[in-house]
Design a protein around this motif. Structure first.
Motif, PDB file in Angstrom:
ATOM      1  N   GLN A  23       1.131  -0.870  -0.027  1.00 16.41           N
ATOM      2  CA  GLN A  23       0.248   0.165   0.167  1.00 16.41           C
ATOM      3  C   GLN A  23       1.129   1.473   0.010  1.00 16.41           C
ATOM      4  O   GLN A  23       0.088   2.375  -0.875  1.00 16.41           O
ATOM      5  N   ALA A  24       1.949   1.285   0.816  1.00 18.28           N
ATOM      6  CA  ALA A  24       2.898   1.974   0.759  1.00 18.28           C
ATOM      7  C   ALA A  24       3.678   2.663  -0.246  1.00 18.28           C
ATOM      8  O   ALA A  24       3.614   3.396  -0.817  1.00 18.28           O
ATOM      9  N   LEU A  25       3.504   1.554  -1.002  1.00 19.50           N
ATOM     10  CA  LEU A  25       4.384   1.691  -2.566  1.00 19.50           C
ATOM     11  C   LEU A  25       3.681   2.171  -2.930  1.00 19.50           C
ATOM     12  O   LEU A  25       3.641   3.364  -3.941  1.00 19.50           O
ATOM     13  N   GLY A  26       2.064   1.782  -3.354  1.00 18.28           N
ATOM     14  CA  GLY A  26       1.199   2.319  -4.340  1.00 18.28           C
ATOM     15  C   GLY A  26       1.101   4.100  -4.142  1.00 18.28           C
ATOM     16  O   GLY A  26       1.259   4.327  -4.822  1.00 18.28           O
ATOM     17  N   TRP A  27       1.443   4.853  -2.886  1.00 17.44           N
ATOM     18  CA  TRP A  27       0.963   5.325  -2.550  1.00 17.44           C
ATOM     19  C   TRP A  27       2.477   6.503  -3.163  1.00 17.44           C
ATOM     20  O   TRP A  27       2.831   7.783  -3.183  1.00 17.44           O
ATOM     21  N   VAL A  28       4.050   5.542  -2.668  1.00 15.85           N
ATOM     22  CA  VAL A  28       4.796   6.181  -2.994  1.00 15.85           C
ATOM     23  C   VAL A  28       5.111   6.332  -4.646  1.00 15.85           C
ATOM     24  O   VAL A  28       5.724   7.972  -5.245  1.00 15.85           O
ATOM     25  N   LEU A  29       4.669   5.442  -5.462  1.00 14.96           N
ATOM     26  CA  LEU A  29       4.619   5.453  -7.383  1.00 14.96           C
ATOM     27  C   LEU A  29       3.334   7.018  -7.101  1.00 14.96           C
ATOM     28  O   LEU A  29       3.623   6.687  -8.930  1.00 14.96           O
ATOM     29  N   LEU A  63       9.427   0.526   3.153  1.00 16.37           N
ATOM     30  CA  LEU A  63       9.006   1.464   4.301  1.00 16.37           C
ATOM     31  C   LEU A  63      10.558   2.275   4.696  1.00 16.37           C
ATOM     32  O   LEU A  63      10.317   3.190   5.474  1.00 16.37           O
ATOM     33  N   ASP A  64      11.370   1.620   4.575  1.00 15.52           N
ATOM     34  CA  ASP A  64      13.527   2.364   5.142  1.00 15.52           C
ATOM     35  C   ASP A  64      12.793   3.858   3.958  1.00 15.52           C
ATOM     36  O   ASP A  64      13.418   5.120   4.782  1.00 15.52           O
ATOM     37  N   PHE A  65      12.632   4.451   2.997  1.00 14.60           N
ATOM     38  CA  PHE A  65      12.477   4.520   1.988  1.00 14.60           C
ATOM     39  C   PHE A  65      11.370   6.446   2.986  1.00 14.60           C
ATOM     40  O   PHE A  65      12.043   7.073   2.534  1.00 14.60           O
ATOM     41  N   LEU A  66       9.734   5.489   3.591  1.00  7.83           N
ATOM     42  CA  LEU A  66       9.496   6.705   4.196  1.00  7.83           C
ATOM     43  C   LEU A  66      10.231   6.952   5.152  1.00  7.83           C
ATOM     44  O   LEU A  66       9.640   8.161   6.130  1.00  7.83           O
ATOM     45  N   MET A 117       3.002   3.098  12.980  1.00  5.57           N
ATOM     46  CA  MET A 117       2.681   1.517  11.679  1.00  5.57           C
ATOM     47  C   MET A 117       3.698   1.106  11.206  1.00  5.57           C
ATOM     48  O   MET A 117       4.022   0.232  10.716  1.00  5.57           O
ATOM     49  N   ILE A 118       4.309   2.035  10.199  1.00  2.00           N
ATOM     50  CA  ILE A 118       5.126   1.683   8.893  1.00  2.00           C
ATOM     51  C   ILE A 118       6.528   1.522   9.718  1.00  2.00           C
ATOM     52  O   ILE A 118       6.478   1.129   9.073  1.00  2.00           O
ATOM     53  N   VAL A 119       6.833   1.902  10.615  1.00  2.00           N
ATOM     54  CA  VAL A 119       7.839   1.616  11.360  1.00  2.00           C
ATOM     55  C   VAL A 119       8.024   0.647  11.879  1.00  2.00           C
ATOM     56  O   VAL A 119       9.123  -0.713  11.632  1.00  2.00           O
ATOM     57  N   ALA A 120       6.585  -0.171  12.680  1.00  8.08           N
ATOM     58  CA  ALA A 120       6.532  -1.388  13.243  1.00  8.08           C
ATOM     59  C   ALA A 120       6.859  -2.049  12.005  1.00  8.08           C
ATOM     60  O   ALA A 120       7.635  -3.429  12.084  1.00  8.08           O
ATOM     61  N   ALA A 121       6.136  -1.784  10.871  1.00  9.92           N
ATOM     62  CA  ALA A 121       6.031  -2.849   9.736  1.00  9.92           C
ATOM     63  C   ALA A 121       7.013  -3.420   9.168  1.00  9.92           C
ATOM     64  O   ALA A 121       7.462  -4.154   8.657  1.00  9.92           O
ATOM     65  N   ARG A 122       7.952  -2.642   9.341  1.00  9.14           N
ATOM     66  CA  ARG A 122       9.358  -2.305   9.090  1.00  9.14           C
ATOM     67  C   ARG A 122      10.326  -3.852   9.449  1.00  9.14           C
ATOM     68  O   ARG A 122      10.973  -4.601   8.990  1.00  9.14           O
ATOM     69  N   LYS A 123       9.849  -3.631  11.357  1.00  9.51           N
ATOM     70  CA  LYS A 123      10.709  -4.187  12.046  1.00  9.51           C
ATOM     71  C   LYS A 123      10.012  -5.761  11.427  1.00  9.51           C
ATOM     72  O   LYS A 123      10.728  -7.077  11.748  1.00  9.51           O
ATOM     73  N   ASP A 124       8.368  -5.321  11.065  1.00 12.98           N
ATOM     74  CA  ASP A 124       7.584  -6.771  11.247  1.00 12.98           C
ATOM     75  C   ASP A 124       8.184  -7.884   9.613  1.00 12.98           C
ATOM     76  O   ASP A 124       8.110  -8.946   9.486  1.00 12.98           O
ATOM     77  N   LEU A 125       9.560  -7.475   8.331  1.00 12.55           N
ATOM     78  CA  LEU A 125       9.152  -8.181   7.221  1.00 12.55           C
ATOM     79  C   LEU A 125      10.988  -8.414   8.107  1.00 12.55           C
ATOM     80  O   LEU A 125      11.709  -9.218   6.703  1.00 12.55           O
ATOM     81  N   ALA A 126      11.716  -7.903   8.849  1.00 10.71           N
ATOM     82  CA  ALA A 126      13.106  -8.095   8.907  1.00 10.71           C
ATOM     83  C   ALA A 126      12.832  -9.504   9.195  1.00 10.71           C
ATOM     84  O   ALA A 126      12.424 -10.873   9.810  1.00 10.71           O
ATOM     85  N   THR A 133      16.805   4.592  -3.224  1.00  9.21           N
ATOM     86  CA  THR A 133      16.591   2.888  -3.130  1.00  9.21           C
ATOM     87  C   THR A 133      17.631   1.809  -4.833  1.00  9.21           C
ATOM     88  O   THR A 133      18.066   0.783  -4.368  1.00  9.21           O
ATOM     89  N   GLY A 134      18.275   2.379  -5.571  1.00 13.40           N
ATOM     90  CA  GLY A 134      19.274   1.753  -6.847  1.00 13.40           C
ATOM     91  C   GLY A 134      18.517   0.732  -7.394  1.00 13.40           C
ATOM     92  O   GLY A 134      18.331  -0.178  -8.289  1.00 13.40           O
ATOM     93  N   LEU A 135      17.062   0.771  -6.784  1.00 13.02           N
ATOM     94  CA  LEU A 135      16.304   0.154  -7.941  1.00 13.02           C
ATOM     95  C   LEU A 135      15.658   0.640  -9.284  1.00 13.02           C
ATOM     96  O   LEU A 135      15.307   1.445  -9.118  1.00 13.02           O
ATOM     97  N   THR A 136      15.397  -0.396 -10.073  1.00 12.17           N
ATOM     98  CA  THR A 136      14.885   0.265 -10.909  1.00 12.17           C
ATOM     99  C   THR A 136      13.515  -0.605 -11.457  1.00 12.17           C
ATOM    100  O   THR A 136      13.137  -1.356 -10.560  1.00 12.17           O
TER     101      THR A 136
END
Length: 85
Positions: free
Chosen positions: A13-19, A53-56, A76-85, A32-35
């Motif tokens: 969802q956050a990616l959708g917002w970013v894009l 999530l790091d970008f945000l 919640m965004i920061v917490a979600a990042r920790k849950d992805l690890a 991020t260096g991503l293509t």
């Protein structure tokens, strides 16, 4: 839904917002260096979703605005990042 799945969903969802904003999307790719191909291929990859999530989390204005748009607390965004690890 597990915490991992919830974090992945939030990251998408956050990616959708970013894009949704071309200058922000370009900044995201540059930092991020991503293509675009990497991004498409990595939509199910925790490291790619974590990069969103790091970008945000690393830019407070984006963090706050994304959280507002997604109707969640910025923490919640920061917490979600920790849950992805």
């Amino acid at each position: 839904m597990t915490r991992q799945e919830a974090a992945e969903t939030l990251a998408l969802q956050a990616l959708g917002w970013v894009l949704s904003d071309p200058p922000r999307a370009e900044r995201f790719l540059a930092l991020t260096g991503l293509t675009p191909d990497d991004l498409r291929a990595g939509l199910g990859d925790a490291s790619v979703l974590g990069a969103v999530l790091d970008f945000l989390a690393n830019h407070e204005a984006d963090l706050v605005n994304a959280a507002f748009a997604l109707d969640i607390a910025p923490a919640m965004i920061v917490a979600a990042r920790k849950d992805l690890a």
